[in-house]
Design an enzyme around this catalytic site. Structure first.
Site, PDB file in Angstrom:
ATOM      1  N   SER A 121       0.842  -1.194   0.000  1.00  0.00           N
ATOM      2  CA  SER A 121       0.000   0.000   0.000  1.00  0.00           C
ATOM      3  C   SER A 121       0.887   1.258   0.000  1.00  0.00           C
ATOM      4  CB  SER A 121      -0.970  -0.057   1.177  1.00  0.00           C
ATOM      5  OG  SER A 121      -2.011   0.877   1.041  1.00  0.00           O
ATOM      6  N   ASP A 261      -9.483  -5.828  -4.477  1.00  0.00           N
ATOM      7  CA  ASP A 261      -8.606  -4.823  -3.874  1.00  0.00           C
ATOM      8  C   ASP A 261      -9.100  -3.406  -4.150  1.00  0.00           C
ATOM      9  OD1 ASP A 261      -6.292  -3.545  -2.837  1.00  0.00           O
ATOM     10  OD2 ASP A 261      -4.996  -5.097  -3.665  1.00  0.00           O
ATOM     11  N   HIS A 288      -7.246  -6.074  -0.262  1.00  0.00           N
ATOM     12  CA  HIS A 288      -6.050  -5.231  -0.144  1.00  0.00           C
ATOM     13  C   HIS A 288      -4.920  -5.863   0.668  1.00  0.00           C
ATOM     14  CE1 HIS A 288      -4.044  -1.412  -0.573  1.00  0.00           C
ATOM     15  NE2 HIS A 288      -4.014  -1.160   0.718  1.00  0.00           N
TER      16      HIS A 288
END
Length: 309
Positions: A121, A261, A288
Protein backbone atom coordinates in the site's frame (compact mmCIF):
# COMPACT_ATOMS: atom_id res chain seq x y z
CA UNK A 1 -1.66 -23.65 7.46
CA UNK A 2 0.85 -22.96 10.21
CA UNK A 3 4.55 -22.27 9.81
CA UNK A 4 7.47 -22.57 12.23
CA UNK A 5 8.35 -19.28 13.86
CA UNK A 6 11.72 -18.01 12.62
CA UNK A 7 14.35 -16.72 15.04
CA UNK A 8 13.58 -13.11 15.88
CA UNK A 9 15.62 -10.11 16.99
CA UNK A 10 14.11 -6.75 18.00
CA UNK A 11 16.18 -3.56 18.26
CA UNK A 12 16.20 0.16 17.53
CA UNK A 13 18.17 2.38 15.17
CA UNK A 14 18.94 5.99 16.04
CA UNK A 15 17.43 8.31 13.44
CA UNK A 16 18.48 11.94 13.45
CA UNK A 17 15.53 14.02 12.25
CA UNK A 18 15.88 17.74 11.68
CA UNK A 19 13.00 19.62 13.25
CA UNK A 20 11.82 16.74 15.43
CA UNK A 21 12.83 18.53 18.61
CA UNK A 22 13.92 15.31 20.29
CA UNK A 23 15.97 12.17 19.62
CA UNK A 24 14.18 9.68 17.34
CA UNK A 25 14.46 5.93 16.99
CA UNK A 26 13.22 3.45 14.41
CA UNK A 27 12.13 0.16 15.94
CA UNK A 28 12.76 -2.89 13.80
CA UNK A 29 12.64 -6.65 13.96
CA UNK A 30 14.66 -9.22 12.03
CA UNK A 31 13.19 -12.65 11.27
CA UNK A 32 15.80 -15.26 10.37
CA UNK A 33 19.57 -14.84 10.10
CA UNK A 34 21.06 -11.76 8.44
CA UNK A 35 24.43 -13.56 8.36
CA UNK A 36 23.09 -16.56 6.43
CA UNK A 37 24.36 -15.27 3.10
CA UNK A 38 20.82 -15.05 1.71
CA UNK A 39 19.78 -11.61 0.47
CA UNK A 40 17.41 -10.03 3.04
CA UNK A 41 13.96 -8.63 2.32
CA UNK A 42 13.04 -5.27 3.86
CA UNK A 43 9.28 -4.74 4.27
CA UNK A 44 7.55 -1.34 4.25
CA UNK A 45 4.14 -1.13 5.90
CA UNK A 46 1.26 1.02 4.76
CA UNK A 47 -0.71 3.92 6.11
CA UNK A 48 1.12 6.19 6.18
CA UNK A 49 1.01 5.79 9.91
CA UNK A 50 -0.07 2.16 10.15
CA UNK A 51 2.11 -0.18 12.17
CA UNK A 52 3.93 -3.22 10.79
CA UNK A 53 1.69 -5.79 12.48
CA UNK A 54 -0.71 -6.51 9.62
CA UNK A 55 2.18 -7.47 7.30
CA UNK A 56 3.69 -9.85 9.86
CA UNK A 57 2.67 -13.01 7.94
CA UNK A 58 5.42 -12.10 5.47
CA UNK A 59 7.91 -13.08 8.19
CA UNK A 60 7.26 -16.71 7.30
CA UNK A 61 9.38 -16.26 4.18
CA UNK A 62 12.20 -16.85 6.65
CA UNK A 63 10.70 -20.28 7.33
CA UNK A 64 9.48 -21.25 3.84
CA UNK A 65 12.29 -19.80 1.69
CA UNK A 66 15.12 -19.09 4.18
CA UNK A 67 14.90 -15.38 3.34
CA UNK A 68 15.81 -13.06 6.24
CA UNK A 69 12.92 -10.61 6.66
CA UNK A 70 13.20 -7.15 8.20
CA UNK A 71 10.15 -5.18 9.31
CA UNK A 72 10.01 -1.86 11.09
CA UNK A 73 7.56 0.67 12.40
CA UNK A 74 7.99 3.93 10.53
CA UNK A 75 8.51 7.10 12.52
CA UNK A 76 5.36 8.22 14.31
CA UNK A 77 3.68 4.85 14.84
CA UNK A 78 3.93 1.57 16.71
CA UNK A 79 7.15 0.98 18.62
CA UNK A 80 9.09 3.80 16.94
CA UNK A 81 9.28 7.38 18.23
CA UNK A 82 5.92 9.17 18.30
CA UNK A 83 5.57 12.85 17.52
CA UNK A 84 1.91 13.73 18.18
CA UNK A 85 2.85 17.39 18.47
CA UNK A 86 3.54 17.28 14.71
CA UNK A 87 -0.04 16.44 13.71
CA UNK A 88 -1.07 18.46 10.69
CA UNK A 89 2.53 19.48 9.93
CA UNK A 90 2.73 18.64 6.25
CA UNK A 91 6.22 20.14 5.94
CA UNK A 92 7.52 17.64 8.50
CA UNK A 93 5.71 14.46 7.43
CA UNK A 94 6.99 14.02 3.88
CA UNK A 95 7.91 11.21 1.52
CA UNK A 96 11.49 12.42 1.81
CA UNK A 97 11.43 11.91 5.59
CA UNK A 98 10.47 8.27 5.19
CA UNK A 99 12.97 7.71 2.37
CA UNK A 100 15.67 9.05 4.71
CA UNK A 101 14.46 6.71 7.47
CA UNK A 102 14.70 3.71 5.12
CA UNK A 103 18.23 4.67 4.03
CA UNK A 104 19.22 5.14 7.67
CA UNK A 105 17.94 1.68 8.60
CA UNK A 106 19.67 -0.01 5.66
CA UNK A 107 22.99 1.53 6.72
CA UNK A 108 22.37 0.69 10.38
CA UNK A 109 21.89 -2.96 9.45
CA UNK A 110 24.82 -2.91 7.04
CA UNK A 111 22.75 -4.27 4.14
CA UNK A 112 22.68 -1.17 1.94
CA UNK A 113 24.75 -2.91 -0.74
CA UNK A 114 22.48 -5.94 -1.26
CA UNK A 115 18.79 -6.21 -0.36
CA UNK A 116 15.30 -6.76 -1.75
CA UNK A 117 12.38 -4.49 -0.90
CA UNK A 118 8.66 -5.14 -0.47
CA UNK A 119 6.21 -2.30 0.04
CA UNK A 120 2.52 -2.77 0.81
CA UNK A 121 0.00 0.00 0.00
CA UNK A 122 1.68 3.26 1.09
CA UNK A 123 4.79 1.12 1.58
CA UNK A 124 4.71 0.33 -2.15
CA UNK A 125 4.52 4.03 -2.94
CA UNK A 126 7.54 4.58 -0.72
CA UNK A 127 9.34 1.58 -2.20
CA UNK A 128 8.73 2.83 -5.74
CA UNK A 129 10.14 6.25 -4.81
CA UNK A 130 13.20 4.52 -3.34
CA UNK A 131 13.66 2.47 -6.52
CA UNK A 132 13.26 5.55 -8.75
CA UNK A 133 16.41 6.89 -7.06
CA UNK A 134 18.22 3.75 -8.33
CA UNK A 135 20.07 2.79 -5.13
CA UNK A 136 22.98 0.52 -5.98
CA UNK A 137 22.10 -2.18 -3.43
CA UNK A 138 18.48 -2.78 -4.42
CA UNK A 139 18.17 -6.14 -6.21
CA UNK A 140 14.42 -6.78 -6.56
CA UNK A 141 11.26 -4.85 -5.73
CA UNK A 142 7.76 -6.01 -4.77
CA UNK A 143 4.96 -3.45 -5.03
CA UNK A 144 1.89 -4.79 -3.26
CA UNK A 145 -1.55 -3.14 -3.56
CA UNK A 146 -0.22 0.38 -4.24
CA UNK A 147 -0.99 3.43 -6.39
CA UNK A 148 1.42 5.49 -8.45
CA UNK A 149 -1.16 8.30 -8.50
CA UNK A 150 -3.48 9.23 -5.64
CA UNK A 151 -5.93 10.79 -8.08
CA UNK A 152 -6.27 7.40 -9.75
CA UNK A 153 -6.67 5.81 -6.30
CA UNK A 154 -9.57 8.15 -5.49
CA UNK A 155 -11.21 7.52 -8.87
CA UNK A 156 -11.06 3.77 -8.20
CA UNK A 157 -12.37 4.20 -4.65
CA UNK A 158 -15.28 6.32 -5.84
CA UNK A 159 -16.20 3.58 -8.33
CA UNK A 160 -16.10 0.93 -5.60
CA UNK A 161 -18.18 3.15 -3.30
CA UNK A 162 -20.95 3.28 -5.87
CA UNK A 163 -21.49 -0.44 -5.32
CA UNK A 164 -22.01 -0.08 -1.57
CA UNK A 165 -25.58 -0.18 -0.17
CA UNK A 166 -27.29 3.20 -0.75
CA UNK A 167 -27.65 3.93 2.97
CA UNK A 168 -23.92 3.32 3.49
CA UNK A 169 -23.06 5.64 0.61
CA UNK A 170 -25.36 8.32 2.04
CA UNK A 171 -23.79 8.05 5.50
CA UNK A 172 -20.28 8.39 4.12
CA UNK A 173 -21.15 11.40 1.99
CA UNK A 174 -23.04 13.15 4.80
CA UNK A 175 -20.22 12.88 7.34
CA UNK A 176 -17.55 13.81 4.80
CA UNK A 177 -19.53 16.92 3.87
CA UNK A 178 -20.20 17.80 7.52
CA UNK A 179 -16.61 17.20 8.67
CA UNK A 180 -17.76 14.55 11.15
CA UNK A 181 -15.67 11.64 9.92
CA UNK A 182 -14.74 10.84 13.52
CA UNK A 183 -18.32 9.80 14.29
CA UNK A 184 -19.30 6.20 15.08
CA UNK A 185 -21.76 6.26 12.17
CA UNK A 186 -19.01 7.11 9.69
CA UNK A 187 -16.72 4.44 11.15
CA UNK A 188 -19.47 1.81 10.82
CA UNK A 189 -20.14 2.77 7.21
CA UNK A 190 -16.42 2.84 6.50
CA UNK A 191 -16.14 -0.70 7.84
CA UNK A 192 -18.54 -1.96 5.16
CA UNK A 193 -16.07 -0.77 2.51
CA UNK A 194 -13.12 -2.20 4.45
CA UNK A 195 -14.75 -5.64 4.76
CA UNK A 196 -15.16 -5.72 0.98
CA UNK A 197 -11.98 -4.10 -0.29
CA UNK A 198 -9.33 -3.93 2.45
CA UNK A 199 -9.46 -7.18 4.45
CA UNK A 200 -12.15 -9.75 3.69
CA UNK A 201 -11.22 -12.11 6.54
CA UNK A 202 -13.99 -12.35 9.17
CA UNK A 203 -13.28 -12.23 12.06
CA UNK A 204 -10.22 -10.08 11.52
CA UNK A 205 -6.82 -11.64 12.34
CA UNK A 206 -4.96 -10.44 15.42
CA UNK A 207 -2.25 -8.88 13.26
CA UNK A 208 -4.90 -6.70 11.62
CA UNK A 209 -6.44 -5.77 14.97
CA UNK A 210 -3.03 -4.81 16.35
CA UNK A 211 -2.42 -2.40 13.48
CA UNK A 212 -5.93 -0.94 13.84
CA UNK A 213 -5.26 -0.39 17.55
CA UNK A 214 -1.96 1.33 16.77
CA UNK A 215 -3.64 3.73 14.32
CA UNK A 216 -6.39 4.57 16.82
CA UNK A 217 -3.77 5.18 19.51
CA UNK A 218 -1.92 7.73 17.38
CA UNK A 219 -3.42 9.03 14.13
CA UNK A 220 -0.81 11.77 13.67
CA UNK A 221 0.80 10.51 10.48
CA UNK A 222 -2.31 8.91 9.00
CA UNK A 223 -4.46 12.02 9.33
CA UNK A 224 -1.70 14.38 8.19
CA UNK A 225 -0.62 12.49 5.08
CA UNK A 226 -3.68 10.43 4.18
CA UNK A 227 -6.90 11.60 5.80
CA UNK A 228 -9.78 10.11 7.79
CA UNK A 229 -10.17 6.92 5.74
CA UNK A 230 -8.72 4.78 2.97
CA UNK A 231 -10.98 6.43 0.40
CA UNK A 232 -11.41 10.02 1.63
CA UNK A 233 -7.98 11.49 0.95
CA UNK A 234 -7.51 14.97 2.43
CA UNK A 235 -3.87 14.78 3.54
CA UNK A 236 -0.62 15.83 1.91
CA UNK A 237 -0.49 12.72 -0.29
CA UNK A 238 -3.62 13.74 -2.20
CA UNK A 239 -1.44 15.07 -5.03
CA UNK A 240 1.08 12.19 -4.97
CA UNK A 241 1.94 11.22 -8.56
CA UNK A 242 5.06 9.37 -9.73
CA UNK A 243 3.61 7.97 -12.98
CA UNK A 244 6.06 9.91 -15.17
CA UNK A 245 9.04 8.68 -13.13
CA UNK A 246 8.28 4.95 -13.08
CA UNK A 247 10.49 4.22 -16.08
CA UNK A 248 13.46 5.04 -13.83
CA UNK A 249 12.81 1.81 -11.92
CA UNK A 250 15.37 -0.57 -13.43
CA UNK A 251 15.29 -3.50 -11.00
CA UNK A 252 13.06 -6.54 -11.62
CA UNK A 253 9.68 -5.74 -10.05
CA UNK A 254 6.76 -7.91 -8.95
CA UNK A 255 3.32 -6.31 -8.76
CA UNK A 256 0.61 -7.94 -6.65
CA UNK A 257 -2.98 -7.03 -5.88
CA UNK A 258 -6.23 -8.79 -5.07
CA UNK A 259 -9.34 -9.35 -7.19
CA UNK A 260 -11.39 -7.30 -4.70
CA UNK A 261 -8.61 -4.82 -3.87
CA UNK A 262 -9.14 -1.11 -3.41
CA UNK A 263 -5.88 -1.01 -5.37
CA UNK A 264 -7.76 -2.06 -8.50
CA UNK A 265 -6.12 -3.10 -11.76
CA UNK A 266 -6.68 0.48 -12.95
CA UNK A 267 -4.64 1.72 -9.97
CA UNK A 268 -1.78 -0.77 -10.55
CA UNK A 269 -1.59 -0.41 -14.33
CA UNK A 270 0.90 2.51 -14.49
CA UNK A 271 3.56 0.30 -12.88
CA UNK A 272 2.87 -2.42 -15.44
CA UNK A 273 3.11 -0.03 -18.37
CA UNK A 274 6.25 1.83 -17.31
CA UNK A 275 8.57 -0.58 -15.49
CA UNK A 276 10.70 -2.54 -17.96
CA UNK A 277 11.29 -5.73 -15.97
CA UNK A 278 7.90 -6.41 -14.44
CA UNK A 279 5.62 -9.30 -13.49
CA UNK A 280 2.05 -9.00 -12.18
CA UNK A 281 0.14 -11.48 -10.04
CA UNK A 282 -3.46 -10.96 -8.90
CA UNK A 283 -4.78 -13.01 -5.96
CA UNK A 284 -8.20 -14.45 -6.74
CA UNK A 285 -9.60 -14.51 -3.19
CA UNK A 286 -8.03 -11.34 -1.76
CA UNK A 287 -8.72 -7.66 -1.41
CA UNK A 288 -6.05 -5.23 -0.14
CA UNK A 289 -4.19 -7.59 2.21
CA UNK A 290 -3.36 -10.86 0.40
CA UNK A 291 -0.67 -11.59 2.99
CA UNK A 292 -3.55 -12.02 5.47
CA UNK A 293 -6.22 -13.35 3.10
CA UNK A 294 -4.20 -15.91 1.10
CA UNK A 295 -1.06 -16.30 3.17
CA UNK A 296 0.20 -19.59 1.69
CA UNK A 297 -0.21 -18.43 -1.90
CA UNK A 298 1.31 -15.05 -1.09
CA UNK A 299 4.39 -16.69 0.41
CA UNK A 300 4.68 -19.04 -2.57
CA UNK A 301 4.45 -16.26 -5.13
CA UNK A 302 6.66 -13.70 -3.40
CA UNK A 303 9.20 -16.19 -2.10
CA UNK A 304 9.47 -17.86 -5.49
CA UNK A 305 9.99 -14.51 -7.20
CA UNK A 306 12.69 -13.38 -4.80
CA UNK A 307 14.59 -16.68 -4.99
CA UNK A 308 14.42 -16.97 -8.81
CA UNK A 309 17.62 -16.03 -10.60
Amino acid sequence: MSYPEPPTIEAEADFKVEGAGKPCKTWYTVFGDLKSGVRPLVCLHGGPGAAHNYIRPIRFLASTHSIPVIMYDQLGIGNSTHLPEKIGDGKFWTVELFLAELDNLLKHLGIQDDYDLLGQSWGGMLGACHAINQPKGLHRLVIADSPASMKMWVIAADTLRQNLPPDVQATLLKHEADGTTDSPEYEAAMQVFYDRHVCRVIPKPKDWDDTEAAIKADRTVYLTMNGPSEFFITGTLKDFNIVDELSKIKVPTLLVNGKYDEATDYVMEPFWKSIEKVKWVRFAESSHTPQLEETAEFLRVVGGYLKAE
